[in-house]
Write a protein that holds these residues in place. Sequence first.
Motif, PDB file in Angstrom:
ATOM      1  N   LEU A  39      53.759  51.199  70.009  1.00 63.31           N
ATOM      2  CA  LEU A  39      53.886  51.828  68.695  1.00 63.31           C
ATOM      3  C   LEU A  39      55.184  52.617  68.676  1.00 63.31           C
ATOM      4  CD1 LEU A  39      50.378  53.427  67.983  1.00 63.31           C
ATOM      5  CD2 LEU A  39      51.498  51.729  66.542  1.00 63.31           C
ATOM      6  N   GLN A  55      54.600  53.722  61.168  1.00 67.34           N
ATOM      7  CA  GLN A  55      54.782  53.281  62.546  1.00 67.34           C
ATOM      8  C   GLN A  55      55.111  51.794  62.560  1.00 67.34           C
ATOM      9  OE1 GLN A  55      50.871  54.623  63.918  1.00 67.34           O
ATOM     10  NE2 GLN A  55      51.844  56.142  65.229  1.00 67.34           N
ATOM     11  N   LEU A  57      54.890  48.331  64.941  1.00 68.82           N
ATOM     12  CA  LEU A  57      54.107  47.823  66.045  1.00 68.82           C
ATOM     13  C   LEU A  57      54.947  46.915  66.934  1.00 68.82           C
ATOM     14  CD1 LEU A  57      50.818  46.847  64.142  1.00 68.82           C
ATOM     15  CD2 LEU A  57      51.573  49.093  64.925  1.00 68.82           C
ATOM     16  N   LYS A  58      54.555  46.808  68.180  1.00 65.88           N
ATOM     17  CA  LYS A  58      55.265  45.956  69.123  1.00 65.88           C
ATOM     18  C   LYS A  58      55.469  44.559  68.545  1.00 65.88           C
ATOM     19  CE  LYS A  58      55.099  43.850  73.707  1.00 65.88           C
ATOM     20  NZ  LYS A  58      56.540  44.070  73.962  1.00 65.88           N
ATOM     21  N   ARG A 108      42.107  47.523  69.717  1.00 65.10           N
ATOM     22  CA  ARG A 108      43.130  47.883  70.711  1.00 65.10           C
ATOM     23  C   ARG A 108      42.765  47.179  72.005  1.00 65.10           C
ATOM     24  NH1 ARG A 108      40.205  52.209  69.248  1.00 65.10           N
ATOM     25  NH2 ARG A 108      38.713  53.074  70.745  1.00 65.10           N
ATOM     26  N   ALA A 129      49.779  44.106  67.047  1.00 61.69           N
ATOM     27  CA  ALA A 129      50.947  44.007  67.912  1.00 61.69           C
ATOM     28  C   ALA A 129      51.249  42.529  68.160  1.00 61.69           C
ATOM     29  CB  ALA A 129      50.706  44.730  69.226  1.00 61.69           C
ATOM     30  N   SER A 182      47.334  52.733  63.536  1.00 62.07           N
ATOM     31  CA  SER A 182      46.582  52.176  64.653  1.00 62.07           C
ATOM     32  C   SER A 182      45.265  52.920  64.805  1.00 62.07           C
ATOM     33  CB  SER A 182      47.390  52.282  65.952  1.00 62.07           C
ATOM     34  OG  SER A 182      47.247  53.567  66.535  1.00 62.07           O
TER      35      SER A 182
END
Length: 282
Positions: A39, A55, A57-58, A108, A129, A182
């Motif tokens: 993040l 944010q 995300l990857k 997650r 992600a 998230s």
Amino acid sequence: MDDPRLTPARGDLAAKYLEGKVSAQRFVAGEEFEIAHALAPVREAPRSDATLLTQALKGERVTIYDRTSEGFAWGQLNSDGYVGWLPDAALARPSAAAAPTHKVTALRTFAFPGPSIKLPPVETLPLGARLNVTRQDGVFSVTREGWHLPRRHVGGIDAPENDFVTVAERFVGTPYLWGGKSSLGIDCSGLVQVALTAAGTGCPRDSDMQQEGLGRELTAAETRKLQRGDLIFWKGHVAIVRDATTIVHANAHHMATVIENTAEAIARINAAGSEVVAIKRL
């Protein structure tokens, strides 16, 4: 006037594609980077204590127009167009050969350094992600970094969830976080965006953008029979309809994502000085 949240333009610098449309001392083409951290905070200013806007995300891509010597980069997210300051350390040069192939489908998950859940995880990754999976190893998907993720927590990049409301419901109990996206912390419009994105639907970031850009507004008669997936908007807030009597939303009153009786929530928010401004159907 162009929305500053979506317009990479400052008095001293602006994106090249805005030349002739905005005033700036210089215009730059920008460089594309990939979010390397699980993040990455996108902030209002190049300071770690500045307001969190959203944010990244990857695996997301971001076009960077400016970098400071203090470790911050200013740019625009390619996914929803949001503009802000990110930590330079969260950015990596993207590789065409290693474009994302999969995404995290669990709320997650852990990334392990090898094929064992007994190993200390090297990272915790949020829903959405994006990853480049190079091979499968038993019950694990192995990424280009050599991370081993449970296969049950990973899906194809183009495999959408069937029901975005079900995705949102999985966040119940998540702490409220302004700008969050998230299960560690999320806000009302972040919940809508993450859930719709998981279901394969593009979605703006903030609630006013969502009110403007999503679905059609219901008539007064239609609002008496709300359907699962309808969106209720107040000034600065949005909730997702679950059924005829309940909504799911991230809110600062509960400081969490909760399921709440719709009529009671509307009355409570109205008592606090905010009336429903629109109800949209996707």
